[in-house]
Design an enzyme around this catalytic site. Structure first.
Site, short mmCIF file in Angstrom:
data_model
loop_
_atom_site.label_atom_id
_atom_site.label_comp_id
_atom_site.label_asym_id
_atom_site.label_seq_id
_atom_site.Cartn_x
_atom_site.Cartn_y
_atom_site.Cartn_z
N ARG A 91 -5.34 -5.23 -62.40
CA ARG A 91 -6.42 -5.90 -61.66
C ARG A 91 -7.66 -5.01 -61.67
O ARG A 91 -7.61 -3.87 -61.21
CB ARG A 91 -5.98 -6.14 -60.21
CG ARG A 91 -7.01 -6.82 -59.32
CD ARG A 91 -6.49 -6.90 -57.88
NE ARG A 91 -5.19 -7.58 -57.81
CZ ARG A 91 -4.40 -7.54 -56.75
NH1 ARG A 91 -4.74 -6.83 -55.67
NH2 ARG A 91 -3.25 -8.19 -56.76
N HIS A 136 -2.63 -2.11 -58.22
CA HIS A 136 -2.78 -2.95 -59.42
C HIS A 136 -3.83 -2.40 -60.37
O HIS A 136 -3.71 -2.54 -61.59
CB HIS A 136 -3.19 -4.37 -59.01
CG HIS A 136 -2.08 -5.21 -58.49
ND1 HIS A 136 -1.21 -5.89 -59.31
CD2 HIS A 136 -1.69 -5.48 -57.22
CE1 HIS A 136 -0.35 -6.56 -58.57
NE2 HIS A 136 -0.61 -6.33 -57.30
N ASP A 143 2.86 -8.42 -59.75
CA ASP A 143 3.29 -9.44 -58.79
C ASP A 143 4.01 -10.52 -59.58
O ASP A 143 3.44 -11.07 -60.54
CB ASP A 143 2.08 -10.07 -58.08
CG ASP A 143 1.34 -9.08 -57.19
OD1 ASP A 143 1.94 -8.06 -56.80
OD2 ASP A 143 0.17 -9.34 -56.88
N GLU A 201 5.70 -7.13 -49.24
CA GLU A 201 5.56 -8.28 -50.13
C GLU A 201 6.76 -8.37 -51.07
O GLU A 201 7.00 -7.45 -51.86
CB GLU A 201 4.27 -8.17 -50.95
CG GLU A 201 3.00 -8.15 -50.09
CD GLU A 201 1.75 -7.80 -50.87
OE1 GLU A 201 0.65 -7.98 -50.32
OE2 GLU A 201 1.87 -7.35 -52.03
N HIS A 204 5.94 -7.86 -55.05
CA HIS A 204 5.11 -6.73 -55.47
C HIS A 204 5.97 -5.52 -55.86
O HIS A 204 6.74 -5.01 -55.05
CB HIS A 204 4.18 -6.38 -54.31
CG HIS A 204 3.25 -5.25 -54.53
ND1 HIS A 204 1.87 -5.40 -54.47
CD2 HIS A 204 3.46 -3.94 -54.78
CE1 HIS A 204 1.30 -4.22 -54.69
NE2 HIS A 204 2.24 -3.32 -54.87
#
Length: 222
Positions: A91, A136, A143, A201, A204
């Site tokens: 990301r 990320h 994810d 999460e 993740h």
């Protein structure tokens, strides 16, 4: 002749452009094309409700080490009629900045009912759902979920991807037996293949001994 030459130059340039990612990164489809994807931040189907800055093409970029470990997970799942499905991997910092900017505009709650119904937007920073840095961006965090290859449907994990709430904690107690088993299957497969989970999460995971532990990249996803 000129037209053919032009097309050759264009194709060659496009190929080179597609490969301009830092050493140590790969396109996941080049390592395992069978791994499914749904790049949420390239679409409006995310907690902001708009395409996110830095996402320009429908491709998953990740470090080579992480990609090869995912390939091992996929090989195991395929034997059971299952497949990984990736929502996000590398990301850009530009995207993280977009999240931060959005979080400060308290009136923008377009996707609140779907993604954070019980969390006041003003609390997203304090409760850790939004941060100025993300694992990320180092390239080895992913994810993902599991899908049934026959039906194409995601396994029921008890909460949607990117849902801000306790329901997304891996060991949230108020789940059905099937939901718990699905979460534990994903967790087990990732742990066995050198990924560590995130406590808040279920989707993740970060590669252990990630190669760029202290580097936050900002090249686009394209």
């Amino acid at each position: 002749m000129k037209k053919i030459l032009y097309l050759f130059i264009f194709a060659f340039s496009a190929l080179n452009f597609a490969q301009e990612i830092p050493n140590g990164f790969v396109y996941l489809s080049d390592v395992d094309a069978s791994i499914q994807k749904e790049l949420r931040y390239l679409s409006n189907n995310n907690f902001i409700g708009k395409k996110i800055d830095g996402y320009k093409n429908d491709c998953v970029i990740i470090t080579a080490q992480a990609a090869h470990q995912l390939k091992k997970v996929q090989a195991q799942l395929l034997k059971e009629g299952l497949s990984l499905k990736v929502f996000d991997a590398y990301r850009p910092q530009e995207a993280v900045n977009h999240f931060v900017k959005w979080a400060k505009v308290l009136s923008d709650t377009l996707m609140k009912q779907e993604y954070y119904p019980k969390v006041p937007k003003s609390e997203l920073f304090n409760q850790g759902y939004i941060a100025s840095k993300s694992g990320h961006t180092r390239g080895s965090t992913v994810d993902l979920t599991i899908v049934n290859t026959k039906t194409g449907k995601e396994l029921d994990m008890g909460s949607p991807y990117d849902f801000f709430g306790v329901q997304s904690h891996p060991f949230y107690p108020n789940l059905t037996k099937e939901q718990k088993e699905n979460r534990m299957l994903l967790r087990k497969m990732m742990l066995e293949n050198n990924f560590k989970p995130y406590e808040n999460e279920w989707w993740h995971f970060t590669l252990k001994n990630e190669p760029f532990r202290n580097t936050y990249f900002n090249f686009p996803v394209e």
